[in-house]
Design a protein around this motif. Structure first.
Motif, PDB file in Angstrom:
ATOM      1  N   SER A   1      10.206   6.845   1.217  1.00  0.00           N
ATOM      2  CA  SER A   1      10.892   8.093   1.425  1.00  0.00           C
ATOM      3  C   SER A   1      12.134   7.984   2.737  1.00  0.00           C
ATOM      4  O   SER A   1      13.162   8.322   2.590  1.00  0.00           O
ATOM      5  N   VAL A   2      11.287   7.481   3.755  1.00  0.00           N
ATOM      6  CA  VAL A   2      12.083   7.067   5.160  1.00  0.00           C
ATOM      7  C   VAL A   2      12.059   5.660   5.248  1.00  0.00           C
ATOM      8  O   VAL A   2      10.844   5.258   5.342  1.00  0.00           O
ATOM      9  N   VAL A   3      13.067   4.994   5.610  1.00  0.00           N
ATOM     10  CA  VAL A   3      12.942   3.475   6.234  1.00  0.00           C
ATOM     11  C   VAL A   3      13.458   3.438   7.352  1.00  0.00           C
ATOM     12  O   VAL A   3      14.537   3.920   7.904  1.00  0.00           O
ATOM     13  N   PRO A   4      12.935   2.462   8.336  1.00  0.00           N
ATOM     14  CA  PRO A   4      12.005   1.739   8.128  1.00  0.00           C
ATOM     15  C   PRO A   4      10.639   2.384   7.836  1.00  0.00           C
ATOM     16  O   PRO A   4      10.195   3.493   8.715  1.00  0.00           O
ATOM     17  N   THR A   5       9.609   1.849   7.034  1.00  0.00           N
ATOM     18  CA  THR A   5       8.417   3.011   6.913  1.00  0.00           C
ATOM     19  C   THR A   5       7.438   2.620   8.050  1.00  0.00           C
ATOM     20  O   THR A   5       7.359   1.279   8.376  1.00  0.00           O
ATOM     21  N   SER A   6       6.872   3.573   8.538  1.00  0.00           N
ATOM     22  CA  SER A   6       5.870   3.602   9.634  1.00  0.00           C
ATOM     23  C   SER A   6       4.459   3.337   8.986  1.00  0.00           C
ATOM     24  O   SER A   6       4.365   3.731   7.614  1.00  0.00           O
TER      25      SER A   6
ATOM     26  N   VAL B   1      -2.521  -0.595  -5.383  1.00  0.00           N
ATOM     27  CA  VAL B   1      -3.583   0.555  -5.588  1.00  0.00           C
ATOM     28  C   VAL B   1      -4.845   0.058  -4.812  1.00  0.00           C
ATOM     29  O   VAL B   1      -5.192   0.742  -4.168  1.00  0.00           O
ATOM     30  N   ALA B   2      -5.330  -1.095  -5.326  1.00  0.00           N
ATOM     31  CA  ALA B   2      -6.646  -1.693  -4.679  1.00  0.00           C
ATOM     32  C   ALA B   2      -6.532  -2.029  -3.358  1.00  0.00           C
ATOM     33  O   ALA B   2      -7.420  -1.598  -2.569  1.00  0.00           O
TER      34      ALA B   2
ATOM     35  N   PRO C   1       0.904   4.358  -3.744  1.00  0.00           N
ATOM     36  CA  PRO C   1       0.966   2.864  -4.240  1.00  0.00           C
ATOM     37  C   PRO C   1       0.929   2.835  -5.613  1.00  0.00           C
ATOM     38  O   PRO C   1       0.482   3.956  -6.291  1.00  0.00           O
ATOM     39  N   PHE C   2       1.375   1.934  -6.343  1.00  0.00           N
ATOM     40  CA  PHE C   2       1.199   1.720  -7.810  1.00  0.00           C
ATOM     41  C   PHE C   2       1.026   0.186  -8.345  1.00  0.00           C
ATOM     42  O   PHE C   2       1.345  -0.451  -7.036  1.00  0.00           O
TER      43      PHE C   2
ATOM     44  N   VAL D   1       0.850  -1.216   0.241  1.00  0.00           N
ATOM     45  CA  VAL D   1       0.092  -0.096  -0.061  1.00  0.00           C
ATOM     46  C   VAL D   1       0.846   1.093  -0.101  1.00  0.00           C
ATOM     47  O   VAL D   1       0.232   2.439  -0.203  1.00  0.00           O
ATOM     48  N   HIS D   2       1.964   1.064   0.339  1.00  0.00           N
ATOM     49  CA  HIS D   2       3.057   2.100   0.450  1.00  0.00           C
ATOM     50  C   HIS D   2       3.703   2.732  -0.637  1.00  0.00           C
ATOM     51  O   HIS D   2       3.664   3.880  -1.042  1.00  0.00           O
TER      52      HIS D   2
END
Length: 313
Positions: free
Chosen positions: A107-112, A125-126, A119-120, A102-103
């Motif tokens: 840009s920043v990891v680990p992602t919160s 996207v769904a 999304p792509f 979904v992300h």
């Protein structure tokens, strides 16, 4: 204890989740199309055959009188809305299986979980649309939704995403033989695996911590992501080999594999998931048993027993 209905309970996650629920004393019903063999025995629980495409699907789920519904097989918003409208006011907890995709790119990891969504691809996207709508319904109407986002699910019974980012087992054969393995770019993109049993425990943890899980989404992955390069080096070491890695720019590398494998690798490296589990650990006491490599190794042990990959030395 609760009456729990699991939608899609014979798949990767369900093979671990359904026995966990039954062992905890819940009254479990599995709803499945019945068109595939379960990866693992799910025990003597009630099974109902139903197809999500059937217009009566939501009504059939509602008529089972569940207190908790765990939806492992929802992939579009219309289907989610239809089911929620049928169950509204009739369930105490509704748990949806999402995805870290979904992300989109981070840009920043680990992602919160509170990171902006970009999304792509149809799947990501769904799933992002479903998450956004469910959590909005939780805030707006009090619908008791929780969303759990696994990474690359792995475990005995199916092949893991390999160090090249696709599913071809020849990658493991090459590492076992000490042959050169060519990776895209510099091999620094990431994969974030999770054992199916750890995903299962996240659902039971969310149920146990219902008051803090309602209206929230949680990453449920291993404690740390892997780079393609680090993953390949670890597998080579399991086979007692020094890794022989080479690297090619993406446009050159993609010509060296089948088109389907190239597409799958692109999906994985373009996302390069690296998700934080701090929120799930803090609020749900989610504590995965497996690291990424431990989960992968268990899957490879199973494949070796089937003769699909070489056994470890």
């Amino acid at each position: 204890m609760a009456r729990v209905v699991v939608l899609g309970g014979t798949g990767h996650i369900g093979g671990y989740l359904v026995p966990r629920l039954a062992a905890a004393g819940h009254e479990v019903t599995v709803v499945t199309r019945g068109k595939s063999t379960p990866y693992r025995p799910i025990g003597s629980v009630e099974t109902v055959l139903a197809d999500r495409a059937d217009p009566t699907f939501g009504t059939r789920v509602r008529d089972l009188e569940p207190e908790v519904v765990i939806d492992l097989i929802c992939f579009d918003l219309a289907s989610a809305r239809e089911l929620v409208e049928t169950l509204r006011g009739r369930v105490q907890h509704f748990l949806h299986c999402g995805t870290v995709w979904v992300h989109g790119p981070s840009s920043v990891v680990p992602t919160s979980e509170d990171a902006p969504r970009h999304p792509f691809g149809e799947y990501g996207v769904a799933k992002a649309e479903i998450e956004r709508w469910l959590l909005a319904e939780a805030r707006r109407t009090g619908f008791p939704a929780t969303v759990l986002h696994p990474g690359h699910i792995v475990g005995p019974g199916w092949p893991p995403i390999n160090p090249a980012g696709h599913l071809e087992l020849k990658v493991f054969h090459a590492l076992a033989a000490g042959e050169e393995l060519v990776l895209p770019n510099l091999g620094m993109e990431t994969l974030h695996h999770v054992h199916a049993d750890d995903v299962a425990q996240s659902f039971t943890a969310a149920m146990a911590h219902r008051s803090v899980s309602l209206g929230e989404s949680f990453h449920v992955v291993s404690p740390a992501a892997l780079t393609l390069r680090g993953y390949a080096e670890a597998v080579a070491a399991w086979y007692g080999r020094e890794p022989r890695l080479a690297f090619q720019p993406w446009d050159d590398w993609r010509q060296t594999v089948a088109p389907g494998s190239a597409d799958l690798t692109w999906d994985h490296i373009a996302h390069s998931p690296n998700a934080s589990i701090a929120k799930a650990t803090r609020l749900l006491d989610y504590r995965p048993r497996y690291s990424s490599l431990e989960a992968v190794r268990e899957s490879l042990d199973w494949l070796a027993a089937q003769g699909a990959v070489p056994p470890f030395s």
